[in-house]
Design an enzyme around this catalytic site. Structure first.
Site, PDB file in Angstrom:
ATOM      1  N   LYS A  78       0.844  -1.201   0.000  1.00 22.83           N
ATOM      2  CA  LYS A  78       0.000   0.000   0.000  1.00 22.83           C
ATOM      3  C   LYS A  78       0.880   1.251   0.000  1.00 22.83           C
ATOM      4  O   LYS A  78       1.913   1.277   0.681  1.00 22.83           O
ATOM      5  CB  LYS A  78      -0.916  -0.027   1.228  1.00 22.83           C
ATOM      6  CG  LYS A  78      -1.978   1.067   1.249  1.00 22.83           C
ATOM      7  CD  LYS A  78      -2.896   0.935   2.487  1.00 22.83           C
ATOM      8  CE  LYS A  78      -3.983   2.005   2.479  1.00 22.83           C
ATOM      9  NZ  LYS A  78      -4.890   1.900   3.660  1.00 22.83           N
ATOM     10  N   SER A 158     -10.012   2.334   2.599  1.00 23.69           N
ATOM     11  CA  SER A 158      -9.030   3.022   1.801  1.00 23.69           C
ATOM     12  C   SER A 158      -8.056   2.086   1.077  1.00 23.69           C
ATOM     13  O   SER A 158      -7.442   2.496   0.100  1.00 23.69           O
ATOM     14  CB  SER A 158      -8.216   3.972   2.678  1.00 23.69           C
ATOM     15  OG  SER A 158      -7.401   3.252   3.571  1.00 23.69           O
ATOM     16  N   SER A 182     -10.560   0.151   6.847  1.00 24.90           N
ATOM     17  CA  SER A 182      -9.882   0.254   5.551  1.00 24.90           C
ATOM     18  C   SER A 182      -9.212  -1.017   5.057  1.00 24.90           C
ATOM     19  O   SER A 182      -8.769  -1.065   3.905  1.00 24.90           O
ATOM     20  CB  SER A 182      -8.834   1.365   5.596  1.00 24.90           C
ATOM     21  OG  SER A 182      -9.436   2.623   5.507  1.00 24.90           O
TER      22      SER A 182
END
Lengths: 495, 95
Positions: A78, A158, A182
């Site tokens: 990420k 997210s 998320s």
């Protein structure tokens, strides 16, 4: 053997150790898959040279016989994780061009274990969002579609790029982070597994901070076993993060027996929400039946302050964000606005932050500024922290009654269309996290497991919430649920 | 509690984010939507409840008070938009 990029971590590990496959082969298969998946916009910075070098080193290490489980496994990271020498910009314009001189502890632990980095993954800007639509890189796209409908769906957020990449077999697994849901919401939207461990399990050092009292890293994987393997490699005390716990990290995989006989599974009545789609309710009922059939005792419980979790979160998280994001001032790293003649340092701050932060981030920073400002600190921030104490106590009370884990839906709906929520007020988007955010406020471990498909063929997930520090037990419950649900569906390849 | 245009401008100033004049009304409205949602917290009886400080009871580890890191000026400055002669450079601060 299935396509190499479609393998689980466990299968790849075993095949690597047997010599049936090399990390270089696995890595090339993933790099090819990534190349062909531009339409998903999951990978936003590609690092094939690093990947090939790491894969070759991993193969040598495996040959020498000293290889941890993650050795040679190709991952996506990420964009919130700082990776040395590789752009790390939290999907924000304000960190354009930023290349950290250091490695986050969690990604560093994975690479020390021999894992391979394919690149950086899309996400909502500063992890603020539930649909990956606030990213400076543009939307990540869900590989799943509603039947033959070509409308692009959100992979959630997210950690949307992480979810999309794992679901589409672009990598074997990915790192995610979870502040209000998320990891778990995007996992549920894409039919994969994601666990947020207990607050303090993973070091936050080198992960771009959003809300420091809530943020935790975790793995996003193709199944529960992989989550257990990868989580073990990510956890552990770090002197550079004083909130990381100095307690032993168990071998979570070894705890997956699938035996949950006699476990008490709590079903919280407050999670039955008005207007919840029938499909979510029936999925939940199916999950309850599966746990009961596996020998667990089902217990109705109450978590009375549940409805106040989201409002408390939308005080605490913006407050912490406004403080954490104060560092983006155009001085030390990232973007600085072009200044007009006569502009001083205040204009530099104001223009830089107006240009660098997207709309949602600006809104949250300002809401946070407001709730922390003189005269409102007690009314908003301190009240929210008191409510947080009560939310945690709700969980402590049911655990004290002997509950081992709590079963809930992971999300209030299946994946929605990109752009569908753009006219809604911000609160409507926040409701995505209604089932997950309590877990962050209470610091507990929570895992999302795919459990079925809706009428349109989209995956739906269930969430299990565990006692603090008992991720092993929690993952074992998730493993039993996974076996009972037998979820094997994959998105049809259109990209 | 309703936020007006002036309050929105003040908050933007405190947050050091430039907001154009013609955006202020919309911004105030967005604040009100979020704050309206947060108002629910007033329904909760929090008398005698301590504000949470740390989610997991944990004693912070101590260490000897000594320098453990440093001597990397070039690395610290390597991402700066404007660095000169070993310093971060910014517009004039003091007249």
């Amino acid at each position: 053997m299935a396509e190499l990029n479609g393998m689980t971590i466990a299968a790849a590990r075993d095949a690597l150790r047997k010599g049936d496959v090399t990390s270089v082969e696995l890595t090339e298969a993933c790099l090819t898959a990534v190349e062909g998946a531009g339409a998903l916009n999951a990978f936003v910075h590609h690092t094939p040279e690093i990947a090939r070098a790491q894969a070759a080193a991993a193969d040598a290490r495996i040959k020498a016989g000293d290889a941890p489980a993650m050795c040679g496994i190709p991952l996506g990271i990420k964009d919130l994780f700082c990776t040395k020498g590789v752009p790390s910009q939290a999907a924000s314009r304000i960190l354009e061009g930023f290349k950290p001189e250091y490695e986050s502890t969690v990604s560093g632990k994975l690479f020390d274990a021999g894992a391979v980095m394919l690149g950086k993954l899309n996400m909502d800007e500063f992890a603020m969002g539930s649909s990956n639509e606030t990213s400076v890189y543009g939307n990540a796209v869900n590989p799943w579609r509603r039947g033959n409908d070509e409308a692009a769906l959100t992979p959630g957020g997210s950690s949307g790029g992480s979810a999309s990449a794992v679901a589409a077999d672009l990598c074997l697994a990915a790192t995610g982070t979870d502040t209000g849901g998320s990891i778990r919401q995007p996992a549920a939207f894409t039919g994969i597994t994601g666990i947020k461990p207990t607050y303090g399990r993973c070091s936050r050092w080198g992960i771009v901070a959003f809300a420091s009292s809530l943020d935790q890293a975790g793995p996003m994987t193709k199944d529960v076993r992989d989550a257990a393997i990868m989580l073990s490699a990510m956890c552990g005390h770090d002197p550079k993060d004083s909130t990381s716990a100095d307690i032993p990290v168990p071998d979570f995989e070894a705890m997956l027996t699938g035996d949950i006989k006699g476990k008490k599974i709590g079903i919280p009545k407050e999670y039955r929400m008005d207007g919840m789609p029938d499909e979510i309710e029936s999925l939940w009922q199916d999950g309850i039946a599966m746990m009961r059939d596996a020998g667990a005792e089902i217990v109705d419980i109450s978590l009375p302050h549940t409805k106040y979790a989201l409002p408390a979160y939308y005080v605490i998280a913006p407050a912490e964000a406004s403080s954490n994001l104060a560092r983006y001032d155009g001085v030390r790293y990232g973007h600085r606005a072009k200044l007009s003649h006569g502009d001083g340092i205040t204009e530099m701050y104001e223009k830089t932050r107006a240009e660098g932060f997207g709309h949602e981030v600006q809104r949250r920073v300002m809401v946070g500024t407001y709730v922390l400002s003189a005269g409102f600190y007690d009314a908003y921030y301190n009240r929210a922290r008191r409510v947080r104490t009560l939310i945690k106590k709700d969980f402590e009370d049911v655990f004290a009654q002997g509950i081992d884990a709590i079963l809930t839906p992971a999300t209030p709906s299946a994946a929605f269309g990109l752009g569908e929520m753009s006219d809604a007020d911000p609160v409507a988007m926040y409701l995505n996290d209604v089932f997950t955010v309590t877990v962050n406020l209470a610091g507990l471990p929570g895992v999302a497991v795919p459990a079925g498909l809706d009428k349109q063929g989209l995956p739906l997930g269930l969430q299990l919430i565990g006692r603090p520090w008992e991720e092993g037990d929690l993952l074992n419950c998730a493993y039993a649920l996974e076996q009972a649900a037998g979820f094997v569906a994959k998105p049809g390849k259109w990209w | 509690m309703s936020i007006d245009r002036d309050t929105a401008a003040k908050v933007a100033k405190l947050a050091r984010i430039k907001v154009e004049e013609d955006r202020l009304d919309a911004l105030a409205q967005e604040f009100n939507a979020v704050l309206g949602f947060i108002e629910q917290l007033n329904e909760v009886d929090v008398d005698g409840v301590e504000p949470m400080v740390s989610v997991e009871p944990m004693r912070l580890k101590r260490r000897e008070d000594k320098v453990t890191d440093g001597g990397m000026q070039d690395k610290i400055l390597s991402n700066a938009p404007d660095a000169r002669e070993g310093f971060f450079a910014v517009p004039k601060v003091v007249e």
